[in-house]
Design a protein around this motif. Structure first.
Motif, PDB file in Angstrom:
ATOM      1  N   THR A   1      34.651  46.164  31.572  1.00 20.82           N
ATOM      2  CA  THR A   1      35.913  46.905  31.609  1.00 20.82           C
ATOM      3  C   THR A   1      35.705  48.318  31.066  1.00 20.82           C
ATOM      4  O   THR A   1      35.131  48.509  29.996  1.00 20.82           O
ATOM      5  CB  THR A   1      36.994  46.196  30.775  1.00 20.82           C
ATOM      6  N   GLY A   2      36.177  49.305  31.817  1.00 21.05           N
ATOM      7  CA  GLY A   2      35.983  50.691  31.428  1.00 21.05           C
ATOM      8  C   GLY A   2      36.994  51.183  30.415  1.00 21.05           C
ATOM      9  O   GLY A   2      38.067  50.597  30.233  1.00 21.05           O
ATOM     10  N   ALA A   3      36.660  52.290  29.758  1.00 24.66           N
ATOM     11  CA  ALA A   3      37.547  52.872  28.751  1.00 24.66           C
ATOM     12  C   ALA A   3      38.874  53.297  29.354  1.00 24.66           C
ATOM     13  O   ALA A   3      39.928  53.168  28.714  1.00 24.66           O
ATOM     14  CB  ALA A   3      36.863  54.061  28.079  1.00 24.66           C
ATOM     15  N   ASP A   4      38.862  53.808  30.573  1.00 23.52           N
ATOM     16  CA  ASP A   4      40.107  54.245  31.214  1.00 23.52           C
ATOM     17  C   ASP A   4      41.043  53.063  31.456  1.00 23.52           C
ATOM     18  O   ASP A   4      42.270  53.175  31.276  1.00 23.52           O
ATOM     19  CB  ASP A   4      39.807  54.954  32.543  1.00 23.52           C
TER      20      ASP A   4
ATOM     21  N   LYS B   1      50.166  38.364  22.214  1.00 22.32           N
ATOM     22  CA  LYS B   1      49.280  38.699  23.322  1.00 22.32           C
ATOM     23  C   LYS B   1      49.999  39.424  24.461  1.00 22.32           C
ATOM     24  O   LYS B   1      51.035  38.989  24.949  1.00 22.32           O
ATOM     25  CB  LYS B   1      48.650  37.408  23.855  1.00 22.32           C
ATOM     26  N   PHE B   2      49.399  40.527  24.856  1.00 25.84           N
ATOM     27  CA  PHE B   2      49.838  41.309  26.015  1.00 25.84           C
ATOM     28  C   PHE B   2      48.666  41.352  26.976  1.00 25.84           C
ATOM     29  O   PHE B   2      47.529  41.634  26.576  1.00 25.84           O
ATOM     30  CB  PHE B   2      50.227  42.728  25.584  1.00 25.84           C
ATOM     31  N   ALA B   3      48.895  41.074  28.251  1.00 27.16           N
ATOM     32  CA  ALA B   3      47.817  41.032  29.233  1.00 27.16           C
ATOM     33  C   ALA B   3      48.094  41.986  30.389  1.00 27.16           C
ATOM     34  O   ALA B   3      49.227  42.057  30.893  1.00 27.16           O
ATOM     35  CB  ALA B   3      47.640  39.607  29.759  1.00 27.16           C
ATOM     36  N   ARG B   4      47.060  42.716  30.800  1.00 27.98           N
ATOM     37  CA  ARG B   4      47.188  43.647  31.932  1.00 27.98           C
ATOM     38  C   ARG B   4      45.793  44.024  32.424  1.00 27.98           C
ATOM     39  O   ARG B   4      44.924  44.372  31.631  1.00 27.98           O
ATOM     40  CB  ARG B   4      47.953  44.901  31.505  1.00 27.98           C
ATOM     41  N   THR B   5      45.584  43.938  33.716  1.00 31.08           N
ATOM     42  CA  THR B   5      44.338  44.353  34.384  1.00 31.08           C
ATOM     43  C   THR B   5      43.085  43.847  33.680  1.00 31.08           C
ATOM     44  O   THR B   5      42.129  44.595  33.471  1.00 31.08           O
ATOM     45  CB  THR B   5      44.276  45.888  34.526  1.00 31.08           C
ATOM     46  N   GLY B   6      43.088  42.572  33.318  1.00 27.81           N
ATOM     47  CA  GLY B   6      41.909  41.996  32.693  1.00 27.81           C
ATOM     48  C   GLY B   6      41.728  42.343  31.237  1.00 27.81           C
ATOM     49  O   GLY B   6      40.670  42.073  30.650  1.00 27.81           O
ATOM     50  N   VAL B   7      42.747  42.931  30.620  1.00 31.92           N
ATOM     51  CA  VAL B   7      42.694  43.321  29.220  1.00 31.92           C
ATOM     52  C   VAL B   7      43.786  42.580  28.462  1.00 31.92           C
ATOM     53  O   VAL B   7      44.895  42.407  28.970  1.00 31.92           O
ATOM     54  CB  VAL B   7      42.912  44.845  29.056  1.00 31.92           C
TER      55      VAL B   7
END
Length: 332
Positions: free
Chosen positions: A212-215, A308-314
């Motif tokens: 997973t990228g920093a952006d 927990k909050f989930a979004r785009t694999g994060v």
């Protein structure tokens, strides 16, 4: 606090070294001899990288040197000037938020100088909200509103305040608790047009897919802040599982924000106290049913504030370190 001293004469250099022996920092002499820094270059470098600049010389020299670099009371370093005879210590910039007033008093005590404090609240013996915030380890979200609070107190009006935490001691003169319509609020989740003080106590628990990228992390974090309504300035550190300790995106995301990151083993995470949001998938991959919540709690040594909050694999969660604000900060 990182300090940098600059003198202009041999006598001034001796005083700077005496002060630095008590309150350590780099010491330099400005001049035209080989190896001595130029005033403009020294000021530019130290203004960007030091918490406090101490000039031993004339106030006018210091003022001209720092003028091109002054931006905001929320970010400018403290600037203090002492004459080379050690008679006066003058805070010139960032008296409260940067701590220049307090530093001037301490330096003055070292050499027997008179601290020349000119801020209106200090001169009138009135509560200085920005100085209190600094001592409580709080960020001031709207520095432009400081003058509204200080102006009201100086005019003898009452300032209403609210806090998400009990504050030890009695409120200073002029402050009265009013949770309904506060003009000053101590909180993680700012709302309304009060002056908001946000304690620097949050620990961000992080989980993410490999690579997973920093952006991507930054976009998910912005969404987490927006949904939960908390100020990102509250975060002091981040935490995750040791499987992520070499994730370049995660490390870059945290480094860009100045957050140290702590990593835990699956066994350590399983020992975290509390109730957490389980995930069979996370259990199968990491060996523990939840990473972000457990890591946040362990690193903070305090409770979850946002689950927990989930979004785009994060995944993110926020826990808070213990926090005990005190009106009596000058006496504790």
């Amino acid at each position: 606090m990182t300090r940098a001293y600059l003198a202009f004469t041999a006598k001034g250099l001796a005083l700077a070294e005496k002060l630095a022996a008590e309150y350590p920092g780099s010491v330099a002499r400005c001049g035209h001899e080989p190896g001595q820094p130029g005033l403009a270059d020294w000021t530019a470098r130290q203004f960007a990288h030091s918490d406090a600049l101490i000039f031993v010389g004339a106030v006018g020299i210091a003022v001209r040197a720092i003028a091109p670099h002054c931006k905001s009371k929320a970010s400018d370093p403290a600037v203090v000037v002492l004459d080379e005879c050690g008679r006066f210590a003058v805070p010139v910039l960032s008296g409260h938020l940067g701590g220049a007033n307090e530093l001037a008093r301490r330096l003055a005590a070292v050499c027997g100088a008179v601290p020349v404090i000119t801020t209106a609240t200090d001169a009138n013996g009135v509560f200085a909200v920005d100085e209190w915030a600094r001592h409580q380890n709080c960020a001031v979200l709207e520095p432009e509103r400081i003058k509204k609070v200080s102006g009201a107190l100086l005019a003898g009006r009452t300032v209403r305040f609210a806090s998400d935490w009990p504050i030890a001691g009695s409120p200073p003169a002029g402050l009265a608790e009013d949770a309904a319509t506060p003009e000053l609020a101590l909180t993680l989740c700012p709302a309304g047009d009060a002056l908001h003080l946000v304690p620097h106590i949050g620990v961000l628990g992080v989980g993410c897919r490999r690579g997973t990228g920093a952006d991507t992390l930054a976009e998910a974090f912005a969404a987490f802040c927006a949904q939960a309504g908390f100020a990102p300035q509250c975060i002091a550190a981040a935490a995750s599982i040791d499987l992520k300790q070499n994730e370049a995106g995660l490390l870059a995301f945290c480094q860009s924000r100045g957050w140290p990151v702590e990593f835990f083993t699956a066994e350590q995470l399983r020992q975290a106290p509390g109730s957490f949001t389980p995930s069979a998938f996370v259990q199968s991959v990491t060996g523990v049913d939840n990473v972000c919540e457990r890591a946040a709690v362990l690193a903070a040594g305090g409770p979850l504030v946002f689950h927990k909050f989930a979004r785009t694999g994060v995944t993110f969660a926020l826990a808070a370190r213990p926090f005990a604000p005190d009106w009596r900060w000058q006496h504790v």
